[in-house]
Design a protein around this motif. Sequence first.
Motif, PDB file in Angstrom:
ATOM      1  N   THR A  54      53.957 -25.907  96.057  1.00  0.00           N
ATOM      2  CA  THR A  54      54.823 -27.180  95.012  1.00  0.00           C
ATOM      3  C   THR A  54      56.341 -26.440  95.967  1.00  0.00           C
ATOM      4  OG1 THR A  54      54.853 -24.941  93.880  1.00  0.00           O
ATOM      5  CG2 THR A  54      52.869 -26.766  94.051  1.00  0.00           C
ATOM      6  N   PRO A  55      57.475 -26.822  95.162  1.00  0.00           N
ATOM      7  CA  PRO A  55      58.378 -26.054  95.697  1.00  0.00           C
ATOM      8  C   PRO A  55      58.456 -24.911  94.949  1.00  0.00           C
ATOM      9  CG  PRO A  55      58.892 -28.462  93.989  1.00  0.00           C
ATOM     10  CD  PRO A  55      57.193 -27.840  94.683  1.00  0.00           C
ATOM     11  N   VAL A  56      58.033 -24.457  93.621  1.00  0.00           N
ATOM     12  CA  VAL A  56      58.070 -22.236  92.817  1.00  0.00           C
ATOM     13  C   VAL A  56      57.287 -22.086  94.571  1.00  0.00           C
ATOM     14  CG1 VAL A  56      57.245 -21.403  92.247  1.00  0.00           C
ATOM     15  CG2 VAL A  56      58.411 -23.510  90.717  1.00  0.00           C
ATOM     16  N   GLN A  57      56.563 -22.446  95.672  1.00  0.00           N
ATOM     17  CA  GLN A  57      55.548 -21.811  95.925  1.00  0.00           C
ATOM     18  C   GLN A  57      56.459 -21.319  96.672  1.00  0.00           C
ATOM     19  OE1 GLN A  57      52.235 -24.233  95.877  1.00  0.00           O
ATOM     20  NE2 GLN A  57      51.130 -22.133  95.449  1.00  0.00           N
ATOM     21  N   ARG A  58      57.553 -22.538  97.761  1.00  0.00           N
ATOM     22  CA  ARG A  58      57.844 -22.226  99.140  1.00  0.00           C
ATOM     23  C   ARG A  58      59.144 -21.651  98.325  1.00  0.00           C
ATOM     24  NH1 ARG A  58      59.911 -28.381 100.964  1.00  0.00           N
ATOM     25  NH2 ARG A  58      60.592 -27.116 102.843  1.00  0.00           N
ATOM     26  N   TYR A  59      59.713 -21.443  97.160  1.00  0.00           N
ATOM     27  CA  TYR A  59      60.881 -20.286  97.435  1.00  0.00           C
ATOM     28  C   TYR A  59      60.179 -19.295  96.818  1.00  0.00           C
ATOM     29  CZ  TYR A  59      63.856 -18.591  93.522  1.00  0.00           C
ATOM     30  OH  TYR A  59      64.194 -17.504  92.715  1.00  0.00           O
ATOM     31  N   ILE A  60      58.604 -19.544  95.907  1.00  0.00           N
ATOM     32  CA  ILE A  60      58.382 -17.227  96.782  1.00  0.00           C
ATOM     33  C   ILE A  60      58.387 -17.354  97.530  1.00  0.00           C
ATOM     34  CG2 ILE A  60      56.012 -16.378  96.333  1.00  0.00           C
ATOM     35  CD1 ILE A  60      55.648 -17.540  93.141  1.00  0.00           C
ATOM     36  N   PHE A  61      57.779 -17.658  98.854  1.00  0.00           N
ATOM     37  CA  PHE A  61      57.271 -17.559  99.554  1.00  0.00           C
ATOM     38  C   PHE A  61      58.582 -17.150 100.821  1.00  0.00           C
ATOM     39  CE2 PHE A  61      56.746 -17.840 104.398  1.00  0.00           C
ATOM     40  CZ  PHE A  61      55.199 -17.711 104.206  1.00  0.00           C
ATOM     41  N   THR A  63      66.513 -30.203  95.202  1.00  0.00           N
ATOM     42  CA  THR A  63      66.316 -29.779  96.271  1.00  0.00           C
ATOM     43  C   THR A  63      64.379 -30.119  96.557  1.00  0.00           C
ATOM     44  OG1 THR A  63      68.740 -30.080  97.231  1.00  0.00           O
ATOM     45  CG2 THR A  63      66.926 -30.891  99.064  1.00  0.00           C
ATOM     46  N   LEU A  64      64.414 -28.875  96.892  1.00  0.00           N
ATOM     47  CA  LEU A  64      62.616 -28.473  97.280  1.00  0.00           C
ATOM     48  C   LEU A  64      61.701 -29.795  95.840  1.00  0.00           C
ATOM     49  CD1 LEU A  64      62.574 -25.089  97.592  1.00  0.00           C
ATOM     50  CD2 LEU A  64      62.687 -26.948  99.732  1.00  0.00           C
ATOM     51  N   ALA A  65      62.315 -29.918  95.356  1.00  0.00           N
ATOM     52  CA  ALA A  65      60.953 -30.560  93.940  1.00  0.00           C
ATOM     53  C   ALA A  65      61.595 -31.649  94.476  1.00  0.00           C
ATOM     54  CB  ALA A  65      61.844 -30.272  92.898  1.00  0.00           C
ATOM     55  N   ALA A  66      62.642 -32.270  94.887  1.00  0.00           N
ATOM     56  CA  ALA A  66      62.347 -33.794  94.900  1.00  0.00           C
ATOM     57  C   ALA A  66      62.177 -34.065  96.686  1.00  0.00           C
ATOM     58  CB  ALA A  66      63.945 -34.259  95.879  1.00  0.00           C
ATOM     59  N   VAL A  67      61.852 -33.183  97.916  1.00  0.00           N
ATOM     60  CA  VAL A  67      61.405 -33.025  99.235  1.00  0.00           C
ATOM     61  C   VAL A  67      60.093 -32.971  99.062  1.00  0.00           C
ATOM     62  CG1 VAL A  67      61.386 -32.508 101.557  1.00  0.00           C
ATOM     63  CG2 VAL A  67      63.371 -32.469 100.443  1.00  0.00           C
ATOM     64  N   SER A  68      59.175 -32.175  97.721  1.00  0.00           N
ATOM     65  CA  SER A  68      58.233 -32.575  98.019  1.00  0.00           C
ATOM     66  C   SER A  68      56.933 -33.054  97.155  1.00  0.00           C
ATOM     67  CB  SER A  68      57.678 -30.374  96.783  1.00  0.00           C
ATOM     68  OG  SER A  68      57.787 -29.880  97.296  1.00  0.00           O
ATOM     69  N   SER A  69      58.248 -34.442  96.038  1.00  0.00           N
ATOM     70  CA  SER A  69      57.402 -35.665  96.149  1.00  0.00           C
ATOM     71  C   SER A  69      57.519 -36.687  97.091  1.00  0.00           C
ATOM     72  CB  SER A  69      58.374 -35.849  94.898  1.00  0.00           C
ATOM     73  OG  SER A  69      59.564 -36.122  94.630  1.00  0.00           O
ATOM     74  N   GLY A  70      58.182 -36.500  98.114  1.00  0.00           N
ATOM     75  CA  GLY A  70      58.550 -37.374  99.314  1.00  0.00           C
ATOM     76  C   GLY A  70      59.264 -38.442  99.651  1.00  0.00           C
ATOM     77  N   LYS A  71      60.591 -36.854  99.084  1.00  0.00           N
ATOM     78  CA  LYS A  71      61.945 -37.837  99.572  1.00  0.00           C
ATOM     79  C   LYS A  71      61.875 -36.875 100.284  1.00  0.00           C
ATOM     80  CE  LYS A  71      66.272 -38.917  97.162  1.00  0.00           C
ATOM     81  NZ  LYS A  71      67.090 -37.117  96.910  1.00  0.00           N
ATOM     82  N   ALA A  72      62.741 -37.728 101.857  1.00  0.00           N
ATOM     83  CA  ALA A  72      63.864 -37.134 102.530  1.00  0.00           C
ATOM     84  C   ALA A  72      64.499 -36.566 102.117  1.00  0.00           C
ATOM     85  CB  ALA A  72      63.521 -37.240 103.655  1.00  0.00           C
TER      86      ALA A  72
END
Length: 400
Positions: free
Chosen positions: A70-77, A303-312
């Motif tokens: 998820t965007p939050v996991q990407r953020y955490i990582f 932005t990460l949230a949008a990308v994670s839902s499939g948007k470039a």
Amino acid sequence: MDVRFSDSDLAFRDEVRAFFRDELGDALQRKLEQHVPLTKQDHIDYQKLLNSKGWFAANWPVEYGGTGWTPVQRYIFSYEMALAEAPPIIPFGVSMVGPVIYTFGNDAQKKRFLPDILESNVWWCQGYSEPGSGSDLASLKTRADLDGDAYIINGTKTWTTLGQYADWIFLLARTNTDVARRQEGISFILVDMQTPGISLKPIITIDGEHEVNEVHFENVRVPVENLVGDEGKGWTYGKVLLQHERTNITGVANSKVRLQKLRRKTSQSIHGAAPLAEDNNFMRRLAAAEVELKALEFTELRTLAAVSSGKAPGPESSILKIKGTEIQQMVDTLYMEAAAYYALPFVPDQYRLETDPDSIIGHDGETLTSLRYFNNRKASIFGGSNEIQKNIIAKHVLGL
Ligand SMILES: Cc1cc2nc3c(=O)[nH]c(=O)nc-3n(C[C@H](O)[C@H](O)[C@H](O)COP(=O)(O)OP(=O)(O)OC[C@H]3O[C@@H](n4cnc5c(N)ncnc54)[C@H](O)[C@@H]3O)c2cc1C
């Protein structure tokens, strides 16, 4: 906007934190602690380790081997990685050419290249810029002329980051000159760096490092199957790659960790001098950098949230790039000021603070503070200069 971590996010954070603390291996850990420059093999081993955990391709769809975070996991990582001062992931394979191949490549290309990118078996470099064609990339002159079942490539690429390590290069070359717009007739081609006719010349940067190169192509024969997507459509594919690249340059987690360290150090007195915390002007600018960074952090999360839902990533990647690199350079400047003359490489030995590295305000050691400052002047230039990003925002966001 408030980011609250769920219980599973917190468990993930603890797992990632423990991994960076316990599993990097003694040799790498020692090098990181002592700020010893990493070798090519160190980077490869580290990336293989991440991939063995399934933690390498955060930006890829799961079907191709992405993490599915998820965007939050990407953020955490990325925050935990910065906190541990772990090596950065080399972006050319996983963050740049990988997304182009899984988006526009054919099945054979996906099968051939994606697993090696995930496994870090192949080191990629980026061949876009040319002498005279940087901001105005569409003016590029490298040619790829069709000759039977191969393209013959001639031209020069420049600023090729870590090209000296690369096994393959992805490049933009002109396959057709008879076009209405200069952006047409450019193709996206994958080239094995061992192909006869390729030579590389180092460029040494202001900090004395060999980070970039000039790469020359003289009658380099490349099989047509290395063309990605349609001939002449490389500009479109290249732009998608740049948007991934720019989103990647933001560096929010690193700036955050560096600012936290700097704030901690402001309360220390060095060699009897008044602590920086008593310097209102410095503290005001430190606070201003923290506020700017907080705002960027939420923009990046959106932005990460949008990308994670499939948007470039779209033109918002230009906003992230400008703001992220401005903040990075703001932080570099604060470190330089805080370190004062300890930041310079030529401080006489008796004034060095090597015996007590923790008291050094430029946390990397006084010499590295200035080298880092000089090296990172690049941040507002590469990936398309910040002025060019402003032009993109003017056109595609503001409609000017
Ligand atoms: C350290 C480093 C690593 C790099 N790595 C790579 C790499 O691996 N692969 C790769 O292909 N490229 C790489 N680049 C190249 C990078 O993308 C270019 O440097 C960048 O696009 C700028 O191009 P240029 O250097 O030719 O400068 P120019 O295009 O000559 O620009 C010079 C100045 O003029 C400004 N300018 C130009 N046109 C305009 C305009 N229309 N409006 C407003 N201002 C303008 C620019 O902002 C800049 O300040 C790297 C660059 C650096 C510094």
